[in-house]
Design an enzyme around this catalytic site. Structure first.
Site, short mmCIF file in Angstrom:
data_model
loop_
_atom_site.label_atom_id
_atom_site.label_comp_id
_atom_site.label_asym_id
_atom_site.label_seq_id
_atom_site.Cartn_x
_atom_site.Cartn_y
_atom_site.Cartn_z
N GLU A 232 12.47 34.37 -13.14
CA GLU A 232 12.11 35.78 -13.33
C GLU A 232 13.74 35.76 -14.13
OE1 GLU A 232 10.56 40.41 -11.95
OE2 GLU A 232 9.86 38.16 -10.62
N LYS A 248 4.47 38.77 -11.65
CA LYS A 248 3.63 39.13 -10.53
C LYS A 248 2.00 38.64 -11.27
CE LYS A 248 4.84 42.05 -7.89
NZ LYS A 248 5.57 41.64 -7.09
#
Length: 421
Positions: A232, A248
């Site tokens: 990420e 997410k």
């Protein structure tokens, strides 16, 4: 201590009483590490062409108890060592082959909460770790590491910082807070530790080589080491262009898991909330009207998991410097929740131990270029134990048992890799 030479008389006191390591330190004695340093620097996001030729020139380490502003301190330290990052909108200078290539930057989740104005209260499970580390590198000749027989590696059983029942109860507490209107979403993170014998650096290096580890690599210090396998992007800046890639939503990397993730209203709602939060974070430091979202809820793979990722872009406001960039983006929204300040307050009340090396920032900085990963899928070593963290975002629709299972699924590849399986 690596290379056998004490550094105590070589240290000098910098701003806020923080000990910094001057150029003579790296030139004469090498970096202070948990064990002997590897020949090639493997900092996450370091330029691939440079990794075999980087030598440490100077190092700053700061802890919350030292006082002051870690974002300002990092920017000042870099400028003092020939890496001005007070205006990230300027084009990156031509790369030099000899001096001042760039720097590793690590900022803990606790330091990020400090920047956000929400002090953490939970005890840290890895007190040896600094809350800010900046390591400046030059190009030079790396010293070959003398061959030696590998030490036998043993990793003991993992001890969790909370039980599955305690984790599930914390999920219920977040859902109750959502029902009261205190938060929309809060990310909960658990910790585990396992004692080891042998050299932890090969295990941490294996972690950095996991498939999908966009920020794979290792950062070491005196009595500690961090291994990162994060996919990420917390924030990337190139010639004034800002990017963040929040992740997410997680499912097993099967055809059925992919279909389930794409069809989940709960996961999509959780994801959109964080994308909106990240848009707001970038808007604080961007030119008006330039924030946009690309690739909304794109499903990508990390190890044996599918994850949903979006890309948020913007153009940096005139004169944006590293300190303001860190203040706007740390800690990352995908590991805090929304609203960020309220979620951080709840995290401090619910999590039994601190987040240590996880949920912070780690990567590479240089004039005109910043590339920091969010330290998910990350482990840390002190002189006795390895530490891991994992969790997930909690919304009104969250099922406590499913959240506990999701955290276990995220940490399973980490633990297996560290054990050498």
């Amino acid at each position: 201590m690596a290379h056998g030479k004490s550094t105590e008389r070589m240290r000098k006191v910098g701003p806020y009483g923080v000990e910094t390591l001057p150029e003579v330190y790296a030139a004469s004695s090498g970096p202070a590490t948990l064990v002997d340093a590897p020949a090639a620097v493997d900092v996450p996001a370091a330029p691939a062409a440079c990794r075999g030729t980087l030598t440490e020139r100077a190092r700053l380490q700061w802890r919350l108890g030292d006082g002051g502003d870690p974002a300002a301190l990092a920017e000042e330290f870099l400028a003092a060592h020939g890496l001005p990052l007070h205006d990230l909108t300027r084009p990156a200078p031509a790369h030099h082959d000899t001096r001042g290539c760039g720097a590793a930057l690590y900022l803990s989740a606790a330091a990020g909460a400090h920047l956000a104005g929400v002090p953490t209260t939970a005890p840290e499970p890895t007190p040896a770790l600094p809350d800010l580390t900046v390591v400046v590198y030059d190009h030079g000749h790396t010293r070959p590491t003398p061959p030696r027989p590998p030490a036998a590696w043993w990793l003991g059983p993992w001890t969790e910082s909370w039980t599955p029942r305690q984790h599930a109860d914390a999920v219920d507490a977040v859902r109750a807070a959502i029902g009261r209107g205190d938060v929309y979403q809060t990310n909960l993170v658990g910790h585990a530790a396992a004692r080891y014998t042998g050299d932890p650096l090969p295990a941490l290096s294996r972690l950095g080589a996991l498939p999908g580890a966009r920020y794979g690599g290792v950062l070491t210090g005196d009595g500690w080491a961090i291994g990162c396998a994060s996919p990420e992007t917390l924030v990337e800046v190139t010639d004034g262009h800002l990017i963040t890639r929040p992740i997410k939503g997680t499912r097993p990397a099967t055809a059925a898991g992919r279909r389930e993730l794409l069809a989940s209203a709960k996961e999509r709602a959780e994801h959109i909330m964080i994308v909106d939060l990240e848009r707001n974070d970038l808007a604080r430091i961007a030119r008006t009207g330039t924030v946009r979202v690309d690739d909304l809820f794109a499903v990508r793979r990390w190890c044996d998991l599918w994850q949903a990722e979006s890309t948020v872009r913007a153009t940096a406001a005139d004169g944006l410097g590293l300190a303001d960039l860190l203040r706007a983006t740390c800690p990352g929204g995908s590991v805090t929740g929304a609203p960020k300040h309220a979620a951080l307050t709840q995290i401090s009340a619910l999590e039994p131990v601190g987040r240590g090396a996880s949920m912070g920032a780690l990567g590479w900085v240089a004039p005109g270029r910043v590339d920091l990963g969010l330290t998910i899928r990350t482990a840390a070593a002190d002189t006795e134990s390895l530490h891991t963290w994992a969790g997930g975002g909690i919304t009104w629709d969250s099922d406590p048992d499913a959240e506990v299972a999701e955290a276990a699924a995220k940490t399973a590849p980490i633990r297996a890799t560290l054990a050498g399986r």
